[in-house]
Design a protein around this motif. Structure first.
Motif, PDB file in Angstrom:
ATOM      1  N   LEU A 138       0.860  -1.101   0.271  1.00  0.00           N
ATOM      2  CA  LEU A 138       0.060  -0.062   0.300  1.00  0.00           C
ATOM      3  C   LEU A 138       0.812   1.332  -0.061  1.00  0.00           C
ATOM      4  N   TYR A 189       0.398   4.168  -2.674  1.00  0.00           N
ATOM      5  CA  TYR A 189       0.290   5.630  -2.445  1.00  0.00           C
ATOM      6  C   TYR A 189       1.423   6.303  -1.819  1.00  0.00           C
ATOM      7  N   LYS A 233      -4.570   9.251   0.746  1.00  0.00           N
ATOM      8  CA  LYS A 233      -5.118   8.178   0.165  1.00  0.00           C
ATOM      9  C   LYS A 233      -4.668   6.782   0.979  1.00  0.00           C
ATOM     10  N   GLU A 290      -6.776   6.557   4.236  1.00  0.00           N
ATOM     11  CA  GLU A 290      -8.111   6.430   4.086  1.00  0.00           C
ATOM     12  C   GLU A 290      -8.000   4.443   3.707  1.00  0.00           C
ATOM     13  N   THR A 291      -7.084   4.000   2.850  1.00  0.00           N
ATOM     14  CA  THR A 291      -6.985   2.701   2.438  1.00  0.00           C
ATOM     15  C   THR A 291      -6.765   1.962   3.432  1.00  0.00           C
ATOM     16  N   ASN A 336      -8.835  -1.251   5.868  1.00  0.00           N
ATOM     17  CA  ASN A 336      -8.637  -2.552   6.088  1.00  0.00           C
ATOM     18  C   ASN A 336      -8.351  -3.132   7.577  1.00  0.00           C
ATOM     19  N   TYR A 353      -6.052  -2.106  -6.211  1.00  0.00           N
ATOM     20  CA  TYR A 353      -5.814  -0.875  -5.830  1.00  0.00           C
ATOM     21  C   TYR A 353      -4.935  -0.136  -6.730  1.00  0.00           C
ATOM     22  N   ILE A 402     -11.834   2.137  -3.291  1.00  0.00           N
ATOM     23  CA  ILE A 402     -11.509   1.285  -2.021  1.00  0.00           C
ATOM     24  C   ILE A 402     -12.851   0.312  -1.735  1.00  0.00           C
ATOM     25  N   ARG A 433     -13.044  -3.684  -1.335  1.00  0.00           N
ATOM     26  CA  ARG A 433     -13.148  -4.220   0.024  1.00  0.00           C
ATOM     27  C   ARG A 433     -14.392  -5.427  -0.319  1.00  0.00           C
TER      28      ARG A 433
END
Length: 271
Positions: free
Chosen positions: A45, A49, A55, A58-59, A63, A85, A91, A95
């Protein structure tokens, strides 16, 4: 159509697959594997990002939630989600795929690992141990470690190759794969139950035939003619019922089996 510049490489997916060994490390009864799931995918991640901290936050927050799946199948889920992603998918959409794969892959993974490979290898190496091979316990451990590693790598690579393009097709086949894996698991467990569970009735009675000779009839012989291995099967079903339906612990179950075995042996019911 302009192709998107992807930030993750194949090695990133493989590293994430290996990090799945940490899935159970932060297990708790609130989110189960949720915290560890984020830990597994966090380096990937951060790479996706790298230029968008908001972002990333937020991601990452999305999770940390309840999650519970089979650790061997996790790399497939993480690879699929990371591919989404990396391709700029929403997102919430990622999910949804993550949560949809949790249940089916848990069933497939448990069937393959716990009810397929583990009983099969334990049967093989238990037989070798009974024959006096001292390396058998270590051989079982090594075989399990290597086979689980191969499954993780394969699942990670499969998730990476499939990406997001064939999700709908895969969803249609998961139920069939799960059903086939369950059949294999039930077959293996049934074979183990009749092979390794020992329960024989010691009760017999004698009678005199017309010639005056005494004839001894064993109750176990009669049961074997009706259905061989009937008693081990019944005992296995009772144990399964107590664990599955009555939530008995292993210790409680062992105490019960010890008591049944000792008392029935003293009373001459079981041999």
């Amino acid at each position: 159509m302009e192709s998107k510049q992807l930030k993750l490489e194949k090695k990133d997916y493989m590293k994430t697959a290996l990090r799945s060994y940490f899935l159970q490390n932060a297990f708790n009864y609130n989110s189960y594997q949720g915290v560890s799931y984020l830990y597994v995918i966090l380096p990937a991640l951060k790479k996706i990002y790298k230029d968008d901290p908001e972002k990333l936050r937020e991601t990452a927050s999305a999770n940390i939630e309840f999650y519970n799946t089979n650790p061997q199948m996790l790399p497939f889920i993480t690879s699929m989600q990371l591919a989404m992603y990396d391709n700029g998918e929403d997102i919430e959409d990622a999910r949804s795929i993550k949560m949809a794969l949790m249940g089916p892959l848990s069933g497939i993974g448990d069937s393959i690992a716990q009810f397929g490979i583990a009983p099969l290898l334990s049967t093989i190496f238990a037989g070798l141990a009974l024959d006096g091979l001292g390396f058998a316990p270590m051989g079982f451990w090594l075989s399990m470690v290597i086979s689980m590693l191969i499954i993780k790598i394969m699942m990670g690579y499969l998730g990476f190759k499939l990406g997001t393009s064939v999700i709908e097709t895969l969803s249609d086949k998961i139920s069939k794969i799960s059903a086939a894996a369950n059949i294999v698991g039930v077959t293996v467990i049934s074979g183990l139950a009749t092979t390794f569970v020992k329960a024989n009735i010691a009760i017999s009675y004698s009678s005199k035939v017309e010639s005056g000779e005494e004839q001894v009839v064993a109750l176990q012989d009669i049961l074997d003619k009706i259905m061989p291995k009937l008693l081990p099967v019944i005992l296995t079903i009772v144990v399964f019922y107590l664990i599955k339906k009555k939530n008995w612990s292993t210790y409680k179950l062992l105490i019960l089996l010890f008591l049944i075995g000792i008392l029935s042996s003293v009373l001459g019911i079981l041999a």
